[in-house]
Design an enzyme around this catalytic site. Structure first.
Site, PDB file in Angstrom:
ATOM      1  N   GLY A   1      -1.292  28.428 -20.267  1.00 32.41           N
ATOM      2  CA  GLY A   1      -2.257  27.432 -19.765  1.00 32.41           C
ATOM      3  C   GLY A   1      -2.253  27.443 -18.246  1.00 32.41           C
TER       4      GLY A   1
ATOM      5  N   THR B   1      -4.179  28.606 -16.019  1.00 30.45           N
ATOM      6  CA  THR B   1      -5.405  28.385 -15.246  1.00 30.45           C
ATOM      7  C   THR B   1      -5.949  26.986 -15.513  1.00 30.45           C
ATOM      8  OG1 THR B   1      -6.665  29.382 -17.049  1.00 30.45           O
ATOM      9  CG2 THR B   1      -6.040  30.824 -15.233  1.00 30.45           C
TER      10      THR B   1
ATOM     11  N   ASP C   1      -5.874  22.634 -15.907  1.00 22.85           N
ATOM     12  CA  ASP C   1      -5.798  21.516 -14.987  1.00 22.85           C
ATOM     13  C   ASP C   1      -4.348  21.120 -14.658  1.00 22.85           C
ATOM     14  OD1 ASP C   1      -7.140  19.164 -13.812  1.00 22.85           O
ATOM     15  OD2 ASP C   1      -5.990  18.103 -15.368  1.00 22.85           O
TER      16      ASP C   1
ATOM     17  N   ARG D   1      -5.443  33.152 -22.425  1.00 21.10           N
ATOM     18  CA  ARG D   1      -6.156  34.159 -23.214  1.00 21.10           C
ATOM     19  C   ARG D   1      -7.000  35.099 -22.354  1.00 21.10           C
ATOM     20  NH1 ARG D   1      -8.711  31.479 -28.376  1.00 21.10           N
ATOM     21  NH2 ARG D   1      -8.987  29.816 -26.881  1.00 21.10           N
TER      22      ARG D   1
ATOM     23  N   LYS E   1       9.259   9.958 -13.812  1.00 18.38           N
ATOM     24  CA  LYS E   1       8.843   9.110 -12.686  1.00 18.38           C
ATOM     25  C   LYS E   1      10.058   8.350 -12.153  1.00 18.38           C
ATOM     26  CE  LYS E   1       4.107   8.373 -14.390  1.00 18.38           C
ATOM     27  NZ  LYS E   1       3.116   8.711 -13.375  1.00 18.38           N
TER      28      LYS E   1
ATOM     29  N   GLU F   1      -6.591   3.333 -15.988  1.00 16.41           N
ATOM     30  CA  GLU F   1      -6.897   4.447 -15.074  1.00 16.41           C
ATOM     31  C   GLU F   1      -8.366   4.395 -14.690  1.00 16.41           C
ATOM     32  OE1 GLU F   1      -4.418   8.229 -15.832  1.00 16.41           O
ATOM     33  OE2 GLU F   1      -5.057   7.581 -17.818  1.00 16.41           O
TER      34      GLU F   1
ATOM     35  N   HIS G   1       3.536   8.261 -23.765  1.00 20.25           N
ATOM     36  CA  HIS G   1       3.976   7.613 -22.529  1.00 20.25           C
ATOM     37  C   HIS G   1       4.308   6.120 -22.680  1.00 20.25           C
ATOM     38  CE1 HIS G   1       2.731  11.278 -20.775  1.00 20.25           C
ATOM     39  NE2 HIS G   1       1.465  11.000 -20.604  1.00 20.25           N
TER      40      HIS G   1
HETATM   41  C1  BG6 Z   1      -1.362  12.654 -19.046  1.00 15.14           C
HETATM   42  C2  BG6 Z   1      -2.559  12.298 -19.885  1.00 15.14           C
HETATM   43  O1  BG6 Z   1      -0.288  12.992 -19.862  1.00 15.14           O
HETATM   44  O2  BG6 Z   1      -1.017  11.552 -18.212  1.00 15.14           O
HETATM   45  C3  BG6 Z   1      -3.722  11.884 -19.002  1.00 15.14           C
HETATM   46  O3  BG6 Z   1      -2.942  13.404 -20.702  1.00 15.14           O
HETATM   47  C4  BG6 Z   1      -3.298  10.787 -18.019  1.00 15.14           C
HETATM   48  O4  BG6 Z   1      -4.809  11.459 -19.806  1.00 15.14           O
HETATM   49  C5  BG6 Z   1      -2.020  11.193 -17.282  1.00 15.14           C
HETATM   50  O5  BG6 Z   1      -4.350  10.573 -17.106  1.00 15.14           O
HETATM   51  C6  BG6 Z   1      -1.481  10.089 -16.387  1.00 15.14           C
HETATM   52  O6  BG6 Z   1      -0.393  10.595 -15.667  1.00 15.14           O
HETATM   53  P1  BG6 Z   1       0.028  10.082 -14.225  1.00 15.14           P
HETATM   54  O7  BG6 Z   1       1.169  10.941 -13.804  1.00 15.14           O
HETATM   55  O8  BG6 Z   1      -1.187  10.213 -13.361  1.00 15.14           O
HETATM   56  O9  BG6 Z   1       0.456   8.652 -14.392  1.00 15.14           O
END
Ligand code: BG6
Length: 452
Positions: free
Chosen positions: A13, A15, A17, A46, A168, A202, A226
């Site tokens: 993965g 390439t 995000d 791939r 974190k 977010e 999370h």
């Molecule tokens: C990722 C999720 O694991 O965590 C995203 O796939 C989310 O959808 C991101 O935006 C949030 O992470 P952080 O580090 O910005 O708090």
């Protein structure tokens, strides 16, 4: 320089995000701070990217060109990993015989097992640490299937299931606050705590991740991973020692005590305009927002609601844990029950802060009670310290072989079990305007959400 053995890092993965935003910058940061051993980074995917990988993930900082010499790209797939295996062997020959491997697998759950089989066929599982990105399966059955495939090919101590929230700084601070101080732990229970809120709103939408969102949804992306992990840190019993075993045992105990979710106490939302995003179905029912109430059925937390809330395209970006305390037993000042009880708040964003909202006497001739805040501002308390970003920390831990801040199979499987009732009968998806707070108020809590 560190005394860790040299490493060949294989990033699937490469390439995507995540690699661009977190993994390459994280590795570069570690390298610049002399925390990485000698490395060769082989990105894979791939298809060969249109641009050289090292240009695609370029960082504008001193030292980049020297670091980038270590980056290359080799295409691979679940059916064909021969070129990749050859490239790994060549890199290992360059680095010497004590070289180790770290394979970072960030692929959709449906692709994970095929990739694990390919690693085995090509012998890439040998001497390797495998870092796996969530979601680990899409429900209990698929998580078990994935675990079986993994344990067929890797020993448990080769596996690192990453949940980057655990890397974190502020999350580790929950442990320090609780267990390195005498002040908080005595009141950290149902006798004194009225509610716990974990808010992760977010502002971002889905940012081109339509395929991911459509197949995953916010409940699986954020809650089963999370937010439940944050709940685990808040709720766990004091481990005898804070190490891999201690934390995993205590977290697993909390998750065992977590009551399977009641779909009647879960709200799903979808932001208006989501269905118009490219790659999203016109009639998509995928949730971009979740608010829910969880209960931990153990001695410490009986009856204390844990409110978890997260969503995309909301009014603010926050990662906030709030512990709400009970009111004093007697109103000796007359009218103090103003609906604003004491709250201990942990802000987990990059500008970490911990504060307590309480009542104090407003200076002056009258005994007037007002609200005030006691704040621990980390920048001011530790001006010379440099925080480490979650992925930097966890990549380094995986290279070192330290599992403390990774999640275990037991935790993952139990959390899917807890989520099962909602997966089986999800609540209806309610629309909400972008930039709002979402339909959070549809789930009444004792005091609403800590927002704004
Ligand atoms: C990722 C999720 O694991 O965590 C995203 O796939 C989310 O959808 C991101 O935006 C949030 O992470 P952080 O580090 O910005 O708090």
């Amino acid at each position: 320089m560190t005394d860790l053995p040299p490493q060949v890092l294989v990033l699937f993965g490469a390439t995507g995000d995540l690699a661009k935003r977190k993994l390459f910058p994280g590795l570069f940061w570690l390298w610049r701070h002399d925390l990485l051993p000698e490395v060769r980074i082989i990105g894979s995917g791939r298809h060969e990217p249109e641009q050289e990988l090292r240009d695609l993930v370029r960082q504008d900082a001193e030292g980049w060109d020297e670091f980038a010499e270590r980056i290359s790209f080799v295409a691979s797939s679940a059916d064909d990993g021969a070129d990749l295996a050859r490239a790994v062997s060549a890199a290992e020959r360059e680095l010497g015989e004590d070289a180790r491997r770290l394979v970072y697998l960030s692929v959709p759950p449906s692709a994970a097992i095929g990739m694990v089989r390919m690693l085995e066929r090509e012998g890439l599982n040998e001497r390797a640490h495998l870092v796996l990105e969530k979601p680990f399966g899409t429900d209990l059955a698929s998580a078990k299937e994935l675990d079986e495939a993994l344990l067929d090919v890797f020993a448990p101590d080769q596996l690192f299931r990453i949940d980057h929230f655990l890397g974190k700084e502020a999350v580790q601070n929950i442990l320090v606050l609780r267990f390195a101080n005498g002040l908080f732990e005595p009141v950290w229970n149902a006798a004194h705590v009225a509610y716990v809120q974990i808010d992760v709103p977010e502002e971002i939408g889905i940012e081109g991740r339509a395929a991911f969102m459509e197949s995953t949804g916010t409940f699986r992306d954020m809650i089963s991973t999370h937010l439940f992990q944050l709940l685990g840190f808040v709720a766990l019993e004091p481990p005898t020692v804070i190490d891999e075993r201690g934390l995993h045992e205590e977290k697993a105990k909390v998750f065992r005590a977590l009551r399977p979710l009641d779909p009647g106490r879960v709200v799903f939302g979808q932001y208006e305009g989501y269905r118009d995003e490219e790659g999203v179905a016109d009639d998509s029912d995928v949730e971009t927002f979740v608010a829910l109430e969880a209960q931990v059925d153990n001695w410490r937390w009986q009856g204390v609601p844990f409110f978890l809330r997260t969503g995309k395209a909301l009014a603010q970006t926050r990662r906030t844990i709030t512990i709400g305390f009970r009111e004093p037993p007697l109103g000796v000042f007359g009218r103090t029950a103003d609906g604003e009880p004491n709250e201990l708040v942990l802000e987990l964003t990059d500008d970490a802060e911990i504060y307590v909202d309480l009542r104090a006497k407003r200076p002056g001739p009258e005994l007037e009670i007002a609200h005030a805040r006691l704040t621990l501002d980390f920048d001011r308390a530790f001006p010379d310290a440099e925080p480490v970003e979650a992925y930097e920390r966890l990549l380094l831990d995986a290279i070192k072989g330290d599992h403390t801040l990774f999640t275990s199979t037991e935790e993952v499987e139990r959390l899917w079990e807890v989520c099962e009732p909602v997966l089986a009968s999800p609540p209806p998806v309610r629309p909400y305007p972008q930039g709002s707070w979402g339909p959070a108020e549809d789930l009444p809590g004792p005091r609403g959400w800590r927002l704004g």
